[in-house]
Write a protein that holds these residues in place. Structure first.
Motif, short mmCIF file in Angstrom:
data_model
loop_
_atom_site.label_atom_id
_atom_site.label_comp_id
_atom_site.label_asym_id
_atom_site.label_seq_id
_atom_site.Cartn_x
_atom_site.Cartn_y
_atom_site.Cartn_z
N TYR A 137 37.34 30.27 47.30
CA TYR A 137 38.17 30.44 46.11
C TYR A 137 38.59 29.13 45.46
CZ TYR A 137 42.16 29.49 49.08
OH TYR A 137 43.04 28.89 49.93
N LEU A 138 38.50 28.01 46.17
CA LEU A 138 38.80 26.73 45.53
C LEU A 138 37.66 26.32 44.61
CD1 LEU A 138 40.40 24.71 48.47
CD2 LEU A 138 41.56 25.88 46.59
N ASP A 139 36.43 26.67 44.99
CA ASP A 139 35.26 26.36 44.17
C ASP A 139 34.99 27.43 43.13
OD1 ASP A 139 34.81 24.08 45.76
OD2 ASP A 139 33.60 25.24 47.19
N GLN A 140 35.36 28.67 43.45
CA GLN A 140 35.17 29.81 42.55
C GLN A 140 36.52 30.50 42.35
OE1 GLN A 140 32.58 32.10 45.01
NE2 GLN A 140 30.73 31.14 44.24
N PRO A 141 37.41 29.89 41.56
CA PRO A 141 38.75 30.46 41.40
C PRO A 141 38.71 31.90 40.88
CG PRO A 141 38.65 28.27 40.45
CD PRO A 141 37.24 28.66 40.79
N GLU B 236 41.09 39.46 38.59
CA GLU B 236 40.72 39.52 40.02
C GLU B 236 41.94 39.32 40.91
OE1 GLU B 236 36.21 37.86 40.43
OE2 GLU B 236 37.74 36.41 39.80
N LEU B 237 42.79 38.40 40.51
CA LEU B 237 43.98 38.12 41.29
C LEU B 237 44.93 39.33 41.29
CD1 LEU B 237 45.31 36.06 43.08
CD2 LEU B 237 46.19 34.93 41.06
N MET B 238 45.08 39.99 40.15
CA MET B 238 45.92 41.18 40.09
C MET B 238 45.36 42.29 40.97
SD MET B 238 47.46 41.37 36.23
CE MET B 238 45.93 41.22 35.35
N THR B 239 44.03 42.45 40.99
CA THR B 239 43.39 43.44 41.85
C THR B 239 43.65 43.09 43.32
OG1 THR B 239 41.70 43.92 40.21
CG2 THR B 239 41.18 44.47 42.49
N LEU B 240 43.53 41.82 43.66
CA LEU B 240 43.78 41.38 45.02
C LEU B 240 45.24 41.61 45.42
CD1 LEU B 240 42.61 40.12 47.58
CD2 LEU B 240 43.10 37.87 46.59
N LEU B 241 46.16 41.30 44.53
CA LEU B 241 47.58 41.53 44.82
C LEU B 241 47.87 43.01 45.05
CD1 LEU B 241 49.14 39.00 42.31
CD2 LEU B 241 49.39 38.93 44.80
N GLN C 229 53.24 34.73 34.86
CA GLN C 229 53.29 33.27 34.92
C GLN C 229 52.88 32.76 36.31
OE1 GLN C 229 57.36 33.19 33.40
NE2 GLN C 229 56.68 31.68 31.86
N LEU C 230 53.29 33.47 37.35
CA LEU C 230 52.92 33.09 38.71
C LEU C 230 51.43 33.29 38.94
CD1 LEU C 230 55.95 34.57 40.67
CD2 LEU C 230 55.60 32.20 39.95
N ILE C 231 50.89 34.38 38.42
CA ILE C 231 49.45 34.64 38.53
C ILE C 231 48.68 33.55 37.81
CG2 ILE C 231 47.61 36.19 37.74
CD1 ILE C 231 49.57 38.52 38.46
N GLN D 225 45.12 28.73 37.62
CA GLN D 225 44.91 27.33 37.26
C GLN D 225 44.90 26.39 38.47
OE1 GLN D 225 44.16 26.29 34.13
NE2 GLN D 225 44.15 28.47 33.66
N HIS D 226 45.59 26.79 39.53
CA HIS D 226 45.72 25.96 40.74
C HIS D 226 45.48 26.84 41.96
CE1 HIS D 226 47.58 22.82 38.23
NE2 HIS D 226 48.22 23.82 37.65
N PRO D 227 44.24 27.18 42.25
CA PRO D 227 43.95 28.12 43.35
C PRO D 227 44.43 27.64 44.71
CG PRO D 227 41.92 27.16 42.48
CD PRO D 227 43.03 26.74 41.57
N LYS D 228 44.69 26.35 44.85
CA LYS D 228 45.22 25.80 46.09
C LYS D 228 46.57 26.44 46.44
CE LYS D 228 46.32 21.21 47.90
NZ LYS D 228 46.41 19.80 47.53
#
Length: 115
Positions: free
Chosen positions: A32-36, A41-46, A78-80, A85-88
């Motif tokens: 996920y650092l290389d392919q953010p 996708e993040l909302m689905t994961l959450l 905003q958190l998402i 922007q910063h997958p780290k």
């Protein structure tokens, strides 16, 4: 489908990968650092994790402090966006099996999803 959201530099993530390899199940690894992840996708994961965005944030990262993410007035969106922007900033590792997911810290937390 089984997906491991993985950071190779993280010992906990490497432990989860080893456990997954030992399971004998077919899976994909998302670096996920290389392919953010996108916001969608993040909302689905959450949703799969059944967590709000704030609980997926790594509060000890420099970006967390620099972006003032401890501010409780920040919205979920905003958190998402900060994690996009910063997958780290995302906790790791995460195992997703179909519509369910778990933060695999410790790695044996993922065993129930693999059963």
């Amino acid at each position: 489908m089984i997906t491991l959201y993985h950071n190779n530099r993280c010992s906990k993530s490497r432990e989860a990968l080893a456990l997954l390899e030992q399971s004998g199940k077919a899976f994909t690894v998302r670096y996920y650092l290389d392919q953010p992840l996108s916001a969608a996708e993040l909302m689905t994961l959450l949703n799969a994790l059944q967590l709000p965005a704030r609980e997926l944030l790594r509060s000890k990262e420099d970006e967390y402090k620099a972006l003032d993410l401890a501010n409780t007035l920040l919205s979920e969106q905003q958190l998402i966006e900060a994690m996009v922007q910063h997958p780290k900033l995302m906790e790791r590792p995460i195992l997703q099996v179909d519509g369910k997911a778990v933060i695999a810290r410790p790695a044996d937390k993922m065993l129930a999803l693999l059963a």
